[in-house]
Structure formats: C-alpha cells, structure tokens
Design a protein around this motif. Sequence first.
Motif, mmCIF file in Angstrom:
data_model
loop_
_atom_site.group_PDB
_atom_site.id
_atom_site.type_symbol
_atom_site.label_atom_id
_atom_site.label_comp_id
_atom_site.label_asym_id
_atom_site.label_seq_id
_atom_site.Cartn_x
_atom_site.Cartn_y
_atom_site.Cartn_z
ATOM 1 N N GLU A 79 0.817 -1.212 0.000
ATOM 2 C CA GLU A 79 0.000 0.000 0.000
ATOM 3 C C GLU A 79 0.851 1.263 0.000
ATOM 4 N N ALA A 80 2.054 1.180 0.569
ATOM 5 C CA ALA A 80 2.935 2.350 0.594
ATOM 6 C C ALA A 80 3.632 2.582 -0.738
ATOM 7 N N GLY A 81 3.590 1.587 -1.627
ATOM 8 C CA GLY A 81 4.224 1.744 -2.935
ATOM 9 C C GLY A 81 5.680 1.335 -2.976
ATOM 10 N N ILE A 82 6.127 0.559 -1.992
ATOM 11 C CA ILE A 82 7.513 0.070 -2.001
ATOM 12 C C ILE A 82 7.721 -0.799 -3.239
ATOM 13 N N ALA A 83 8.862 -0.606 -3.913
ATOM 14 C CA ALA A 83 9.113 -1.295 -5.187
ATOM 15 C C ALA A 83 9.966 -2.535 -5.036
ATOM 16 N N ALA A 84 10.759 -2.647 -3.960
ATOM 17 C CA ALA A 84 11.637 -3.803 -3.775
ATOM 18 C C ALA A 84 11.929 -3.981 -2.288
ATOM 19 N N VAL A 85 12.247 -5.223 -1.915
ATOM 20 C CA VAL A 85 12.555 -5.546 -0.526
ATOM 21 C C VAL A 85 13.812 -6.400 -0.474
ATOM 22 N N THR A 86 14.686 -6.068 0.437
ATOM 23 C CA THR A 86 15.838 -6.920 0.753
ATOM 24 C C THR A 86 15.735 -7.298 2.221
ATOM 25 N N TYR A 87 15.834 -8.598 2.530
ATOM 26 C CA TYR A 87 15.729 -9.044 3.912
ATOM 27 C C TYR A 87 16.862 -10.017 4.227
ATOM 28 N N ALA A 88 17.212 -10.118 5.515
ATOM 29 C CA ALA A 88 18.405 -10.873 5.900
ATOM 30 C C ALA A 88 18.111 -12.271 6.423
ATOM 31 N N VAL A 89 16.920 -12.483 6.972
ATOM 32 C CA VAL A 89 16.578 -13.763 7.590
ATOM 33 C C VAL A 89 15.188 -14.172 7.142
ATOM 34 N N ALA A 90 15.031 -15.419 6.700
ATOM 35 C CA ALA A 90 13.716 -15.928 6.322
ATOM 36 C C ALA A 90 12.897 -16.215 7.568
ATOM 37 N N ASP A 91 11.620 -15.872 7.529
ATOM 38 C CA ASP A 91 10.727 -16.109 8.665
ATOM 39 C C ASP A 91 10.344 -17.584 8.695
ATOM 40 N N PRO A 92 10.632 -18.301 9.804
ATOM 41 C CA PRO A 92 10.334 -19.726 9.865
ATOM 42 C C PRO A 92 8.938 -20.049 10.381
ATOM 43 N N GLY A 93 8.160 -19.029 10.721
ATOM 44 C CA GLY A 93 6.855 -19.270 11.325
ATOM 45 C C GLY A 93 5.883 -19.954 10.378
ATOM 46 N N ASP A 94 5.060 -20.849 10.910
ATOM 47 C CA ASP A 94 4.071 -21.549 10.090
ATOM 48 C C ASP A 94 3.057 -20.594 9.491
ATOM 49 N N SER A 95 2.645 -19.597 10.256
ATOM 50 C CA SER A 95 1.625 -18.665 9.776
ATOM 51 C C SER A 95 2.210 -17.373 9.227
ATOM 52 N N SER A 96 3.365 -16.964 9.737
ATOM 53 C CA SER A 96 3.911 -15.660 9.366
ATOM 54 C C SER A 96 4.848 -15.699 8.169
ATOM 55 N N SER A 97 5.333 -16.885 7.786
ATOM 56 C CA SER A 97 6.299 -16.973 6.686
ATOM 57 C C SER A 97 5.598 -16.811 5.334
ATOM 58 N N GLY A 98 6.413 -16.744 4.286
ATOM 59 C CA GLY A 98 5.872 -16.638 2.932
ATOM 60 C C GLY A 98 5.689 -15.232 2.431
ATOM 61 N N GLY A 99 6.145 -14.257 3.206
ATOM 62 C CA GLY A 99 5.972 -12.871 2.783
ATOM 63 C C GLY A 99 6.662 -12.541 1.482
ATOM 64 N N ALA A 100 7.853 -13.101 1.264
ATOM 65 C CA ALA A 100 8.583 -12.826 0.022
ATOM 66 C C ALA A 100 7.811 -13.316 -1.187
ATOM 67 N N ALA A 101 7.210 -14.493 -1.062
ATOM 68 C CA ALA A 101 6.437 -15.046 -2.175
ATOM 69 C C ALA A 101 5.200 -14.199 -2.460
ATOM 70 N N VAL A 102 4.543 -13.724 -1.408
ATOM 71 C CA VAL A 102 3.375 -12.868 -1.583
ATOM 72 C C VAL A 102 3.760 -11.574 -2.291
ATOM 73 N N LEU A 103 4.854 -10.980 -1.869
ATOM 74 C CA LEU A 103 5.315 -9.744 -2.513
ATOM 75 C C LEU A 103 5.629 -9.977 -3.986
ATOM 76 N N ALA A 104 6.236 -11.111 -4.291
ATOM 77 C CA ALA A 104 6.584 -11.422 -5.678
ATOM 78 C C ALA A 104 5.344 -11.481 -6.557
ATOM 79 N N THR A 105 4.254 -12.046 -6.027
ATOM 80 C CA THR A 105 3.013 -12.117 -6.816
ATOM 81 C C THR A 105 2.442 -10.729 -7.082
ATOM 82 N N ARG A 106 2.871 -9.756 -6.314
ATOM 83 C CA ARG A 106 2.398 -8.375 -6.479
ATOM 84 C C ARG A 106 3.387 -7.532 -7.274
ATOM 85 N N GLY A 107 4.386 -8.183 -7.841
ATOM 86 C CA GLY A 107 5.374 -7.469 -8.639
ATOM 87 C C GLY A 107 6.413 -6.739 -7.828
ATOM 88 N N ILE A 108 6.589 -7.139 -6.575
ATOM 89 C CA ILE A 108 7.589 -6.515 -5.697
ATOM 90 C C ILE A 108 8.657 -7.560 -5.397
#
Length: 342
Positions: free
Chosen positions: A100-129
């Motif tokens: 919603e803020a219009g961020i165009a790219a994300v760099t992160y250092a540690v993958a989230d291992p949580g069963d419910s909280s993980s997968g954010g990178a994949a979600v962003l990719a589907t949105r063109g981020i």
Amino acid sequence: MTAARAPLSVAGAMDRAVALAANGPAYGPNPRVGCVLLDSAGAVLGEGWHRGAGTAHAEVAAIADARTRGADVRGGTAVVTLEPCAHTGRTGPCVDALTEAGIAAVTYAVADPGDSSSGGAAVLATRGIPAMLTAHAGASALTHRWLTAMRRGRPYVIAKWAATLDGRMAAADGTSVWITGPEARDHAHGIRAEVDAIAVGTGTVLVDDPRLSARPGGEDGPHQPLRVVIGHRDTSGRRVWRDSHAVSVPSHDPRDVLAALWEREVRSLVVEGGPTVLSAFLREGLVDEVHAYIAPVLLGAGPSVVDDLGIGTMADALRGQHVNLQPLGADTLIVAHLSRGI
C-alpha cells in the motif's frame, strides 16, 4: 524539513537496520526487527524497529517515520532484517503495508520460519515486488534464540548454574550462598531480564525460597520473567507465589514443561534448578545454551552440578560449541551451545 539523509548502500542500510533492531526487547513472542527505507539514490527515507508484541512492526514504523519526515516512499526499497510477515496477528500483515505504501523492492536478511507468518517474500513477488534474501551475520545473531524456538516449536532453553572449580553446586551441608561474587550474580540477573521465563524445581523453592526476579544493578527491572516451578510438591507460601506472574507445571518431564510454556508464548527460558532439573533437560537434549559461572573455589564434597546423564563413553559426551569465556570479577562465565542443541 529534508526527507533524505546521507546515501547508503543496501549493505550499509542492512547494518543500520540491525542496529535499529537491537533497540527492541530481547524477550517476548516476537523477534527484534529493524527496517530502513531507501530511495533510488540510496537516501534514507525512513527507519524503524519493532518495540514489542502488539506494537507496529519495523516496516510499518519505518513507513510512519518517512511520513513524519515528509518523504514519499513510493518506488523505494525496504531493507529489513527479517522477511516481512504475511499474516494478521496482533497487527496486520507487513506485506500489505509495504504494498500500500508503494515500495518497489525488498531486501531481507533472515527468512521467517513461522508456520503462519512466513511466505511474505512469495506474496510480494506475486504483487510485482521483488524480495531478495541477503544473509547478514548480525541479523542472524540477533534473532538466533527466537529462530531456534520457532523452528523447534518449543522455548529456547538456557541452562544456568554457578559452580566451584571441582564442579560442586553447594557444600556438603547444602549451603550455596554465595559461590560466585557480585559481578557474576549481577550478570545472571541481566540475563534473566532478557528472557521470557525462569524455571526451577520444587526442591529449590523449598530449600532456597528464591524470588526468581530480575534485579540487574540490585533493583527489580521493568521486565520480569514468568516464574515457573517444576514438580509435584506443595510450595505454597513461598516467595515465588508472591503475585500471579508465576505458574506451576506438575510434571517431571521437561517436554511437558516446554509444551506448557509454549502455549503461553514463552520463547526463551532459563533453567536454574538443581541437579535433578538440570539433568532432566540435558538428558533429553533440550538444552540449547549453557551459562556456567565458575568460581575459583574448591569444596571437595557436596552435590555436583548434574547427575547421571546416561553417557557411558567420551564419544557420546555433550560438547560445547561456539564457546565464549567472560571474566566477571574473580569468576568466569562460560557460554556454550551444546552439540545436541544446534
């Protein structure tokens, strides 16, 4: 008001994000996370960190900081120590806030291992981020205990004891006050102030009547760990029950203890019990980290730190890894991760 600061590379921004993350509490169900927002030229638009469960996540805090500075984050890059979450917990998904803020790219250092909280990178990719994982030792170290807990589905366990040079936890008459000096004891209180819970057995409660509080500098700290009493014996009337911030786990099975505490969102636990409790956790391979405060004292008799661990040969010995030694007055703290706990 200018929106930008001195330009940073993505690597430099990640260093800054790690430093920001360290401002957050070491205890609690959530990890310490920091975020820096950069524009296309590397100027800092906003930054933030997670201040504890129920507060804004680092990404949301950084977006709010940018808005306070009058900066437009659209088209910017979010540099964050942990993969942005993709679920609604106490707060909304960070992937939605970034989108919603219009961020165009994300760099992160540690993958989230949580069963419910993980997968954010994949979600962003589907949105063109695009979201890129770039490892950072500082970020990994800062989240090590939390990550270990999440991957194992149980609290991260620190076994702590004070002992003499000949491995005694107390004298033959049972006295143990004080094996170590004030510097070591104060350090131990500082560790208590960084964890969610502290556990002892009923025997320790009945014999020593400990407060089990965190008193760095000699005063009760703002954060007090949950006090946990393990075992079946009645300990009513002891100081551990002075208020409601205490729980009994009527079991001698360490797995029962960890399961009960996990349900309470305990992610880090210090076990400070006597030989019976310490040995039970060690035998089950449930100790991740050892804090051994060693005093230059000899007794020659008295209870040892641990009982029989069922180890019959040196090949099966529990050996510390990533060992660190820290002088504390006349005493020495040995911190070690155990081979079964890594």
